[in-house]
Design a protein around this motif. Structure first.
Motif, PDB file in Angstrom:
ATOM      1  N   TRP A 102       0.822  -1.204   0.000  1.00 10.96           N
ATOM      2  CA  TRP A 102       0.000   0.000   0.000  1.00 10.96           C
ATOM      3  C   TRP A 102       0.866   1.269   0.000  1.00 10.96           C
ATOM      4  O   TRP A 102       0.456   2.301  -0.521  1.00 10.96           O
ATOM      5  CB  TRP A 102      -0.929  -0.009   1.215  1.00 10.96           C
ATOM      6  CG  TRP A 102      -2.062  -0.989   1.074  1.00 10.96           C
ATOM      7  CD1 TRP A 102      -2.207  -1.950   0.109  1.00 10.96           C
ATOM      8  CD2 TRP A 102      -3.202  -1.111   1.923  1.00 10.96           C
ATOM      9  NE1 TRP A 102      -3.367  -2.657   0.315  1.00 10.96           N
ATOM     10  CE2 TRP A 102      -4.001  -2.170   1.413  1.00 10.96           C
ATOM     11  CE3 TRP A 102      -3.630  -0.452   3.066  1.00 10.96           C
ATOM     12  CZ2 TRP A 102      -5.193  -2.559   2.010  1.00 10.96           C
ATOM     13  CZ3 TRP A 102      -4.827  -0.841   3.664  1.00 10.96           C
ATOM     14  CH2 TRP A 102      -5.595  -1.883   3.139  1.00 10.96           C
ATOM     15  N   ARG A 103       2.048   1.167   0.599  1.00  5.49           N
ATOM     16  CA  ARG A 103       2.932   2.332   0.634  1.00  5.49           C
ATOM     17  C   ARG A 103       3.282   2.802  -0.786  1.00  5.49           C
ATOM     18  O   ARG A 103       3.333   4.012  -1.057  1.00  5.49           O
ATOM     19  CB  ARG A 103       4.209   1.986   1.396  1.00  5.49           C
ATOM     20  CG  ARG A 103       5.217   3.128   1.429  1.00  5.49           C
ATOM     21  CD  ARG A 103       6.443   2.755   2.221  1.00  5.49           C
ATOM     22  NE  ARG A 103       7.336   3.888   2.385  1.00  5.49           N
ATOM     23  CZ  ARG A 103       8.404   3.907   3.162  1.00  5.49           C
ATOM     24  NH1 ARG A 103       8.723   2.801   3.860  1.00  5.49           N
ATOM     25  NH2 ARG A 103       9.168   4.971   3.261  1.00  5.49           N
ATOM     26  N   LYS A 106       0.597   4.877  -2.101  1.00  7.25           N
ATOM     27  CA  LYS A 106       0.557   6.206  -1.500  1.00  7.25           C
ATOM     28  C   LYS A 106       1.674   7.097  -2.035  1.00  7.25           C
ATOM     29  O   LYS A 106       1.513   8.326  -2.110  1.00  7.25           O
ATOM     30  CB  LYS A 106       0.641   6.106   0.020  1.00  7.25           C
ATOM     31  CG  LYS A 106       0.466   7.447   0.721  1.00  7.25           C
ATOM     32  CD  LYS A 106      -0.165   7.300   2.075  1.00  7.25           C
ATOM     33  CE  LYS A 106      -0.472   8.664   2.681  1.00  7.25           C
ATOM     34  NZ  LYS A 106      -1.298   8.577   3.882  1.00  7.25           N
ATOM     35  N   GLU A 107       2.792   6.496  -2.393  1.00 13.40           N
ATOM     36  CA  GLU A 107       3.875   7.292  -2.979  1.00 13.40           C
ATOM     37  C   GLU A 107       3.435   7.901  -4.299  1.00 13.40           C
ATOM     38  O   GLU A 107       3.849   9.016  -4.658  1.00 13.40           O
ATOM     39  CB  GLU A 107       5.110   6.410  -3.174  1.00 13.40           C
ATOM     40  CG  GLU A 107       5.797   6.050  -1.859  1.00 13.40           C
ATOM     41  CD  GLU A 107       6.903   5.026  -2.047  1.00 13.40           C
ATOM     42  OE1 GLU A 107       7.015   4.479  -3.189  1.00 13.40           O
ATOM     43  OE2 GLU A 107       7.646   4.768  -1.086  1.00 13.40           O
ATOM     44  N   ARG A 109       0.151   8.440  -4.988  1.00 11.89           N
ATOM     45  CA  ARG A 109      -1.006   9.292  -4.699  1.00 11.89           C
ATOM     46  C   ARG A 109      -0.940   9.732  -3.236  1.00 11.89           C
ATOM     47  O   ARG A 109      -1.521   9.096  -2.359  1.00 11.89           O
ATOM     48  CB  ARG A 109      -2.307   8.540  -4.972  1.00 11.89           C
ATOM     49  CG  ARG A 109      -2.530   8.234  -6.446  1.00 11.89           C
ATOM     50  CD  ARG A 109      -3.868   7.538  -6.650  1.00 11.89           C
ATOM     51  NE  ARG A 109      -3.839   6.153  -6.213  1.00 11.89           N
ATOM     52  CZ  ARG A 109      -4.859   5.514  -5.654  1.00 11.89           C
ATOM     53  NH1 ARG A 109      -5.987   6.150  -5.426  1.00 11.89           N
ATOM     54  NH2 ARG A 109      -4.750   4.243  -5.311  1.00 11.89           N
ATOM     55  N   PRO A 110      -0.245  10.813  -2.928  1.00 12.65           N
ATOM     56  CA  PRO A 110      -0.025  11.235  -1.538  1.00 12.65           C
ATOM     57  C   PRO A 110      -1.309  11.494  -0.760  1.00 12.65           C
ATOM     58  O   PRO A 110      -1.309  11.417   0.475  1.00 12.65           O
ATOM     59  CB  PRO A 110       0.796  12.520  -1.689  1.00 12.65           C
ATOM     60  CG  PRO A 110       1.462  12.388  -3.021  1.00 12.65           C
ATOM     61  CD  PRO A 110       0.484  11.657  -3.888  1.00 12.65           C
ATOM     62  N   ASP A 111      -2.415  11.826  -1.450  1.00 13.93           N
ATOM     63  CA  ASP A 111      -3.659  12.102  -0.748  1.00 13.93           C
ATOM     64  C   ASP A 111      -4.410  10.840  -0.356  1.00 13.93           C
ATOM     65  O   ASP A 111      -5.457  10.914   0.308  1.00 13.93           O
ATOM     66  CB  ASP A 111      -4.577  12.980  -1.615  1.00 13.93           C
ATOM     67  CG  ASP A 111      -4.074  14.414  -1.695  1.00 13.93           C
ATOM     68  OD1 ASP A 111      -3.268  14.794  -0.831  1.00 13.93           O
ATOM     69  OD2 ASP A 111      -4.496  15.136  -2.615  1.00 13.93           O
ATOM     70  N   LEU A 112      -3.918   9.691  -0.759  1.00 15.80           N
ATOM     71  CA  LEU A 112      -4.542   8.430  -0.384  1.00 15.80           C
ATOM     72  C   LEU A 112      -4.492   8.273   1.138  1.00 15.80           C
ATOM     73  O   LEU A 112      -3.452   8.466   1.758  1.00 15.80           O
ATOM     74  CB  LEU A 112      -3.803   7.266  -1.049  1.00 15.80           C
ATOM     75  CG  LEU A 112      -4.365   5.861  -0.855  1.00 15.80           C
ATOM     76  CD1 LEU A 112      -5.719   5.721  -1.535  1.00 15.80           C
ATOM     77  CD2 LEU A 112      -3.389   4.821  -1.417  1.00 15.80           C
ATOM     78  N   ILE A 114      -4.802   5.895   4.397  1.00 16.62           N
ATOM     79  CA  ILE A 114      -4.649   4.490   4.782  1.00 16.62           C
ATOM     80  C   ILE A 114      -5.020   4.335   6.250  1.00 16.62           C
ATOM     81  O   ILE A 114      -4.532   5.072   7.111  1.00 16.62           O
ATOM     82  CB  ILE A 114      -3.212   4.002   4.540  1.00 16.62           C
ATOM     83  CG1 ILE A 114      -2.886   4.021   3.039  1.00 16.62           C
ATOM     84  CG2 ILE A 114      -3.013   2.594   5.109  1.00 16.62           C
ATOM     85  CD1 ILE A 114      -1.449   3.622   2.716  1.00 16.62           C
ATOM     86  N   TYR A 134       3.406   6.165   7.242  1.00 15.45           N
ATOM     87  CA  TYR A 134       2.505   6.626   6.185  1.00 15.45           C
ATOM     88  C   TYR A 134       1.061   6.205   6.450  1.00 15.45           C
ATOM     89  O   TYR A 134       0.152   6.598   5.722  1.00 15.45           O
ATOM     90  CB  TYR A 134       2.964   6.081   4.831  1.00 15.45           C
ATOM     91  CG  TYR A 134       3.251   4.605   4.833  1.00 15.45           C
ATOM     92  CD1 TYR A 134       2.253   3.671   4.543  1.00 15.45           C
ATOM     93  CD2 TYR A 134       4.527   4.122   5.160  1.00 15.45           C
ATOM     94  CE1 TYR A 134       2.520   2.313   4.573  1.00 15.45           C
ATOM     95  CE2 TYR A 134       4.795   2.768   5.185  1.00 15.45           C
ATOM     96  CZ  TYR A 134       3.789   1.866   4.893  1.00 15.45           C
ATOM     97  OH  TYR A 134       4.050   0.526   4.932  1.00 15.45           O
ATOM     98  N   ASP A 136      -2.348   6.619   8.096  1.00 13.67           N
ATOM     99  CA  ASP A 136      -3.004   7.831   8.601  1.00 13.67           C
ATOM    100  C   ASP A 136      -3.881   7.585   9.817  1.00 13.67           C
ATOM    101  O   ASP A 136      -4.030   8.467  10.669  1.00 13.67           O
ATOM    102  CB  ASP A 136      -3.868   8.440   7.490  1.00 13.67           C
ATOM    103  CG  ASP A 136      -3.079   8.772   6.244  1.00 13.67           C
ATOM    104  OD1 ASP A 136      -2.377   9.791   6.255  1.00 13.67           O
ATOM    105  OD2 ASP A 136      -3.155   7.992   5.267  1.00 13.67           O
TER     106      ASP A 136
END
Length: 492
Positions: A102-103, A106-107, A109-112, A114, A134, A136
């Motif tokens: 999943w990381r 997120k790299e 799509r930073p707004d994702l 988790i 990472y 949230d």
């Protein structure tokens, strides 16, 4: 819409370690959008029926509060949720392995957003934040109702550089509060889970549940009945009552008195529309005579009981701190069979517990053969951090554990096959649930004993039969967990 979980279709044979009942009714209708329209959530669910129930509620609260929709495609998701289970070995590492994948998302799509919930989150919250900064949101089973608040808090940090963001953690045990903040139950289909209690106070030496879900807390009787009544009005015909120690239910009534589990079964059986009642997971210490008496009086109770025993050896049961003996367990089963001769039994077994000798294992084999279990959930023992058993020397070699498990499971497999073959020529009660995907000329349903039953139908009959309880005469063995038959009559 459906949750992304391991969800075999009814017309697929499943192995004995898969509970099809645990994987049904994972649908929610979308609530009116309040804000953040078109946000999509992807969720993976590990573990028991309670986690399946909790995942469903996570989607409910995010749907009601933020208008979120469910997606099966992880690449389309705005929110990724992982509902974790810490029962099996290396559960934490499996979580971090998935988070590593999943990381990478997120790299890109930073707004994702988790989130990690469930028992591993409860047990390893600080460690998750340290190893996977990472992530949230981290929340426990008792705080899933606070997801909207946690989500809003995570959004407040969007403008902060990722390396400086602080994940939101809430793994507290706020009594039974979560049920007071969950939306009205919504379901598609004819089966539904209803959680009636949380936590466990038995403190078996191998189990992490008391540490990840807290002490036993029962929901008030009226709250449970109101939820079931709402589900029945939506067409649910089968209710599966859930709890880590479900038959230890002690819910408060309006007058302040306590409703025990057997009494609850009577209340549920009188709700219009409820035709079948199941429950899981029960404990032998709480399997009292009044529950057995309910089987004599309530036809709505299915002729199937899942009663975990864990071992057939009294010495191992003592080391497990189960606080009952095999004689007590067998006596309970014999009493039940006296009032329900057609009862089907399943159980849980841990193979290779510390100190288990060849004689102890033979006792377990003998118990399985004597009681002729319909199926079982059996696993090799593995240490769970923080439990008393984790301090015991793990003195049974892995090779021995593996060999014993294979021998034990073969006994259960043989029993399952025998019992399924014995259904041929009999008539069984079935809840009709869907048209078979692979064979659209057949309807599919579930028998009391959890077998999938398929039978032919005419198109004009479909609406009349779906959601009904029917009798089916079994004519053919299909697989260990599936049979074929002919419709006899509609019962309800």
């Amino acid at each position: 819409m459906s949750v992304t979980v391991f969800n075999p279709r009814l017309d697929d044979a499943t192995d004995e370690a898969t509970s099809s009942a645990a994987l049904n009714n994972l649908s929610v209708e979308q609530a009116p959008v309040h804000r953040a329209a078109n946000k999509k959530v992807f969720i993976t669910t590990q573990g028991c029926q309670m986690n399946v129930y909790d995942s469903d509620k996570m989607l409910d609260v995010l749907g009601d509060s933020h208008g979120m929709e469910v997606t099966h495609n992880i690449d389309d998701a705005d929110v990724l949720l992982m509902n974790t289970c810490s029962i099996r070995e290396k559960a934490q590492e499996k979580v971090f392995s998935e988070l590593g994948r999943w990381r990478k998302l997120k790299e890109k799509r930073p707004d994702l957003v988790i989130g990690v919930g469930g028992c591993v989150a409860s047990q390893e919250g600080d460690n998750i934040q340290k190893r996977a900064p990472y992530v949230d949101m981290i929340f426990g089973p008792q705080t899933l109702h606070r997801l909207p608040e946690l989500y809003d808090q995570s959004n407040e940090q969007r403008d902060i550089a990722p390396k400086n963001r602080i994940g939101t953690i809430d793994v507290s045990f706020p009594s039974i509060e979560k049920f007071d903040f969950l939306p009205e139950p919504r379901v598609e289909g004819y089966k539904a889970f209803v959680s009636i209690m949380e936590g466990c106070s038995k403190y078996c030496s191998f189990c992490v549940v008391p540490y990840t879900r807290g002490e036993e807390l029962s929901r008030p009787l009226d709250d449970v009945l109101a939820e079931i009544d709402s589900l029945a009005e939506q067409g649910v015909r089968e209710i599966n009552l859930l709890g880590q120690n479900v038959n230890g239910y002690r819910g408060q009534k309006d007058d302040g008195s306590i409703c025990r589990f057997a009494e609850l079964l009577h209340y549920v059986s009188h709700i219009d529309g409820v035709e079948r009642i199941r429950y899981t997971t029960s404990h032998p210490l709480e399997f009292t005579d009044d529950i057995i008496d309910a089987y004599a009086k309530l036809p709505e109770l299915v002729s199937h009981l899942h009663l975990p025993v864990q071992s057939g050896s009294n010495a191992i049961l003592a080391a497990m701190k189960r606080n009952h003996t095999i004689d007590v367990y067998i006596d309970q089963i014999n009493k039940l069979k006296a009032v329900r001769p057609d009862i089907h039994l399943s159980s849980d077994f841990i193979i290779g517990f510390p100190g288990e000798t060849d004689a102890d294992f033979q006792d377990t084999l003998n118990l399985a053969k004597a009681l002729n279990f319909d199926h079982s959930y059996s696993f090799i023992y593995s240490k769970r951090p923080g439990t008393p058993a984790s301090e015991l020397p793990d003195d049974v070699s892995f090779a021995t554990k593996k060999a014993r498990l294979a021998e034990f499971q073969q006994v259960i497999i043989d029993s399952t096959l025998q019992k399924t073959h014995e259904m041929v020529g009999t008539t069984t009660r079935v809840l009709v649930e869907q048209v078979a995907d692979r064979h659209p000329e057949y309807l599919l349903g579930t028998a009391d004993n959890t077998r999938t039953v398929m039978f032919p139908f005419e198109e004009a009959q479909k609406d009349e039969l779906l959601g009904k309880i029917v009798n089916v005469h079994i004519t053919e063995f299909v697989s260990p967990h599936m049979v074929k038959g002919e419709l006899v009559e509609v019962l309800a």
